[in-house]
Design a protein around this motif. Structure first.
Motif, mmCIF file in Angstrom:
data_model
loop_
_atom_site.group_PDB
_atom_site.id
_atom_site.type_symbol
_atom_site.label_atom_id
_atom_site.label_comp_id
_atom_site.label_asym_id
_atom_site.label_seq_id
_atom_site.Cartn_x
_atom_site.Cartn_y
_atom_site.Cartn_z
ATOM 1 N N PHE A 136 -0.529 -3.255 0.639
ATOM 2 C CA PHE A 136 -1.499 -2.849 1.652
ATOM 3 C C PHE A 136 -2.825 -2.434 1.010
ATOM 4 O O PHE A 136 -3.898 -2.896 1.403
ATOM 5 N N LEU A 175 -9.361 -8.354 0.392
ATOM 6 C CA LEU A 175 -9.972 -9.029 1.539
ATOM 7 C C LEU A 175 -11.477 -8.752 1.563
ATOM 8 O O LEU A 175 -12.293 -9.660 1.724
ATOM 9 N N ARG A 213 -6.361 -12.253 4.410
ATOM 10 C CA ARG A 213 -6.389 -11.546 5.703
ATOM 11 C C ARG A 213 -4.953 -11.397 6.203
ATOM 12 O O ARG A 213 -4.533 -10.339 6.666
ATOM 13 N N HIS A 230 -2.229 -11.400 4.328
ATOM 14 C CA HIS A 230 -1.508 -10.449 3.473
ATOM 15 C C HIS A 230 -1.804 -9.018 3.923
ATOM 16 O O HIS A 230 -0.901 -8.180 4.022
ATOM 17 N N ALA A 231 -3.077 -8.730 4.156
ATOM 18 C CA ALA A 231 -3.467 -7.369 4.521
ATOM 19 C C ALA A 231 -2.856 -6.975 5.868
ATOM 20 O O ALA A 231 -2.377 -5.847 6.040
ATOM 21 N N GLU A 232 -2.842 -7.925 6.800
ATOM 22 C CA GLU A 232 -2.318 -7.608 8.131
ATOM 23 C C GLU A 232 -0.822 -7.359 8.116
ATOM 24 O O GLU A 232 -0.327 -6.404 8.713
ATOM 25 N N SER A 248 -4.414 -5.647 -0.922
ATOM 26 C CA SER A 248 -4.895 -6.726 -0.057
ATOM 27 C C SER A 248 -6.051 -6.276 0.824
ATOM 28 O O SER A 248 -6.947 -7.064 1.119
ATOM 29 N N THR A 249 -6.044 -5.021 1.253
ATOM 30 C CA THR A 249 -7.159 -4.509 2.043
ATOM 31 C C THR A 249 -8.439 -4.564 1.203
ATOM 32 O O THR A 249 -9.499 -4.985 1.674
ATOM 33 N N THR A 299 -10.480 1.604 7.039
ATOM 34 C CA THR A 299 -9.292 0.812 7.380
ATOM 35 C C THR A 299 -8.014 1.541 6.999
ATOM 36 O O THR A 299 -7.069 1.644 7.791
#
Lengths: 259, 330, 94
Positions: free
Chosen positions: A109, A116, A142, A144-146, A112-113, A209
């Motif tokens: 998390f 991105l 995107r 991966h982060a989600e 990837s955040t 985020t």
């Protein structure tokens, strides 16, 4: 190795920048590969493997490009399998051990955040080859982060046990967040030339985020300890050496072989 | 199918065929004989349903356990491309297991029930995955021989009588040919490489050849349930026929690599238009079926850990969903 | 016995296609992860697909082509799945 003319300082900086990007993806892919066949559910095994595959793709593109610009006969494989610890440029976060599923998700998390935001910025890079890689990678990252955020929420707001584990998972990684946003003298000229992204400028968006997801996950907001850094100049944690010993074992044992 | 003969004596004695309504049974047999597909809600004899649950779930277990010997080498794959391809292959195997578990679930069993059956030893999986992967060459040998054998079993099953199983097999077969090609390509690279690489390739062939032949199951004269499986289109070719076909295809492939098949009795038989080959060690085969294969404990321990260690994650997701629905309802 | 997640049926419309096609099932605890899992399992080689998922237990099935003693009427049996899960009818392929 063919002897090449001495590299311009700008080229060397660009090569190092590409190594930073490529090594991040490569080392994280290696960690995710360790989950193969061991995930909590078959579908989750597939999710983690999908992310890993995307990351290997990114690493291959960045490292091949680094080798091409260097012009000394090294390709992505040479760079991946024949550099030692001090020459790796990944951030410390990605080389951390997987721990349990919560610790793995915490890492995914956060990374990837950040990644991105980096790649969204890099789609505007004045170096077209980087912009091209970023454009392709942005869609993957995107995702991966989600999916990582969705897992943070489920584990944070799941059972008491999952919540505790999620908090511990994040506690392991908070100390490695600052490094993601730290620029340096190597990158500054690249930023000025529009090739690289200003890392520090991404911090605020990242915090927004992360805090939003943590709130939805009913988790406490981070208390960032003093950031540990060093990965960008090859000063890694104790974990990277072991990881590379495994990853590089076959080509290192048979240095003349083609695979 | 290589797992049908495993776990023969199912103690939960089902309704034998003789106990089924003769009219329904006759109509069912006629449909199957006419090459029709049986779908989940269609009438079927209990013995057919149970045989399929066992065959499909054991096929699924094989895919999942099969991830482990290859997964063992993803972190040591010797190039970026090999790493990506192997990871993709193992991902495919997870997907295949998933398609097959879902097909089995249409017959009245749950995935957790099937998982428990595997972990308790009641359900079997293909014997081949009890062998260790010792070198990178093993990854080549597995793709070439093990996937090759699997393809031979699976292609005919695309027209097996049970619809969901047939459709799963179509998807599996589409992805399987890439698996065999990548394995054989690894063998080609090694066979044409350094002396150590060539020796590695030969060593892998030496260890994987006989277990691959065993994948086709016991000899036909020791497969009593076959007639019924043939009639029901659950099995399309005999074990010995497939095994012979496999040998005939693979020997020239080994010769092309410049490698030697580890069988001193291998000889071309002009009359039958195929190879005669040596005796298989059936003692070894049955020992592995019994759960005494070299890596049987490791395989089950790995799957047991994944399942048990993952319980808190699955429960957390369930708990979140329960809370979410309660919030929506409030 | 530790539980597994409920079953969902997956429908995919690939790029350029006209209607969603049933491709199989996945397990997932909730709708969002069901879509993620469907994407991970069934679109590994495709891009730009549209994915629908529905809980298997929500699907209502009827097959007028089949009648008579060879077809089990819906009311005599919840779908063959064990009662631990509420998972009955799988949509027939068209």
């Amino acid at each position: 190795m063919a002897s090449a003319p001495a590299l311009l300082r700008e080229d060397q900086a660009l090569i190092d920048y590409l190594l930073r990007l490529g090594d991040d993806s490569l080392i994280l892919a290696q960690r995710l590969a360790e989950w193969c066949g061991m995930a909590p559910a078959l579908e989750t095994d597939l999710s983690l493997a999908n992310i890993g595959l995307d990351l290997i793709g990114q690493a291959t593109l960045f490292l091949n490009l680094a080798g091409e610009i260097e012009g000394a006969g090294r390709d992505g494989d040479k760079l991946a399998f024949h550099r030692d610890v001090l020459a790796f440029r990944n951030c410390l976060m990605v080389e951390q051990p997987n721990g349990d599923f919560a610790q793995t998700i915490a890492r995914q998390f956060l990374f990837s955040t950040w990644q991105l935001a980096m790649f969204e910025g890099l789609t505007g890079s004045t170096e077209p080859r980087i912009a091209e890689i970023a454009a392709k990678a942005v869609k993957e990252v995107r995702y991966h982060a989600e999916i990582a955020a969705e897992w943070v929420i489920r584990l944070g707001d799941g059972t008491d046990q999952s919540r505790e584990r999620m908090i511990e998972g994040f506690d392991w990684h908070w100390r490695f967040v600052d490094e993601l946003f730290e620029g340096d003298a190597l990158e500054q000229p690249l930023v000025d030339a529009g090739i690289a992204v200003d890392r520090a400028a991404l911090r605020q968006g990242f915090d927004t985020t992360v805090n939003a997801v943590l709130r939805e996950a009913t988790l406490p907001l981070p208390e960032y300890p003093r950031g540990i850094t060093g990965g960008r100049v090859g000063h890694h944690s104790e974990h990277l050496g072991h990881l590379l010993a495994t990853m590089q074992s076959v080509p290192r044992t048979y240095p003349d072989a083609v695979w | 199918m290589y797992t049908t003969e495993l776990g023969k004596g199912d103690p939960r004695g089902a309704v034998p065929l003789s106990g089924e309504d003769p009219a329904l049974l006759a109509a069912f047999e006629a449909r199957v004989a006419a090459d029709e597909f049986i779908e989940p809600k269609d009438w079927m004899p209990e013995a057919y349903r149970r045989t399929l649950v066992r065959q499909i779930s054991q096929h699924a277990h094989s895919e999942i356990v099969g991830m482990l010997p290859e997964g063992n080498w993803i972190t040591r794959a010797p190039s970026l491309r090999r790493k990506a391809v192997l990871l993709a292959k193992v991902q495919d195997e997870a997907g295949h297991g998933l398609y097959l578990y879902c097909a089995a679930e249409t017959l009245g069993t749950g995935r957790d029930e099937m998982t428990e059956a595997l972990l308790s030893g009641k359900a079997k999986y293909s014997t081949i995955f009890n062998y260790p992967t010792l070198t990178w060459a093993d990854i080549g040998a597995i793709g070439w021989l093990v996937d090759g054998a699997a393809i031979m079993n699976q292609v005919p099953l695309q027209r097996t009588s049970y619809g969901p199983y047939a459709r799963a097999m179509v998807k599996v077969c589409k992805e399987e040919s890439f698996h065999q090609r990548q394995g054989y390509e690894i063998m080609m690279t090694l066979a044409n490489g350094t002396p150590e690489q060539k020796a590695m390739a030969q060593d892998a062939l030496n260890r994987w050849w006989w277990p691959s032949l065993m994948m086709f199951g016991p000899p036909d004269d020791n497969s009593p349930n076959s007639a019924q499986s043939f009639r029901w289109r659950i099995k399309r070719d005999s074990n010995d026929d497939l095994r012979q076909k496999f040998v005939d295809i693979s020997v020239p492939q080994a010769e092309y690599l410049g490698l030697t098949v580890p069988d001193p009795d291998l000889a071309w038989n002009e009359d039958k238009g195929g190879y005669d080959f040596g005796a298989i060690d059936w003692e070894e085969f049955y020992a592995v079926v019994r759960g005494e294969g070299p890596l049987a404990r490791e395989r089950m321990k790995a799957r047991r850990s994944a399942w048990d260690d993952g319980a808190w994650v699955r429960e957390a997701a369930d708990a979140y969903e329960t809370k979410r629905r309660a919030r929506l309802a409030a | 016995m530790s539980r597994d997640w409920p079953l969902w049926e997956v429908f995919i419309r690939s790029k350029g296609g006209l209607s969603h096609k049933h491709v199989g099932s996945v397990h997932a605890p909730d709708p969002e992860l069901a879509v993620r899992h469907a994407r991970d399992v069934y679109t590994r080689r495709l891009e730009g697909v549209s994915i629908w998922v529905a809980r298997s237990s929500d699907i209502v099935a009827s097959d007028p082509a089949q009648a008579g003693p060879l077809f089990e009427p819906a009311e005599t049996k919840v779908y063959r799945h064990p009662t631990f899960y509420d998972i009955p009818d799988v949509v027939k392929h068209i």
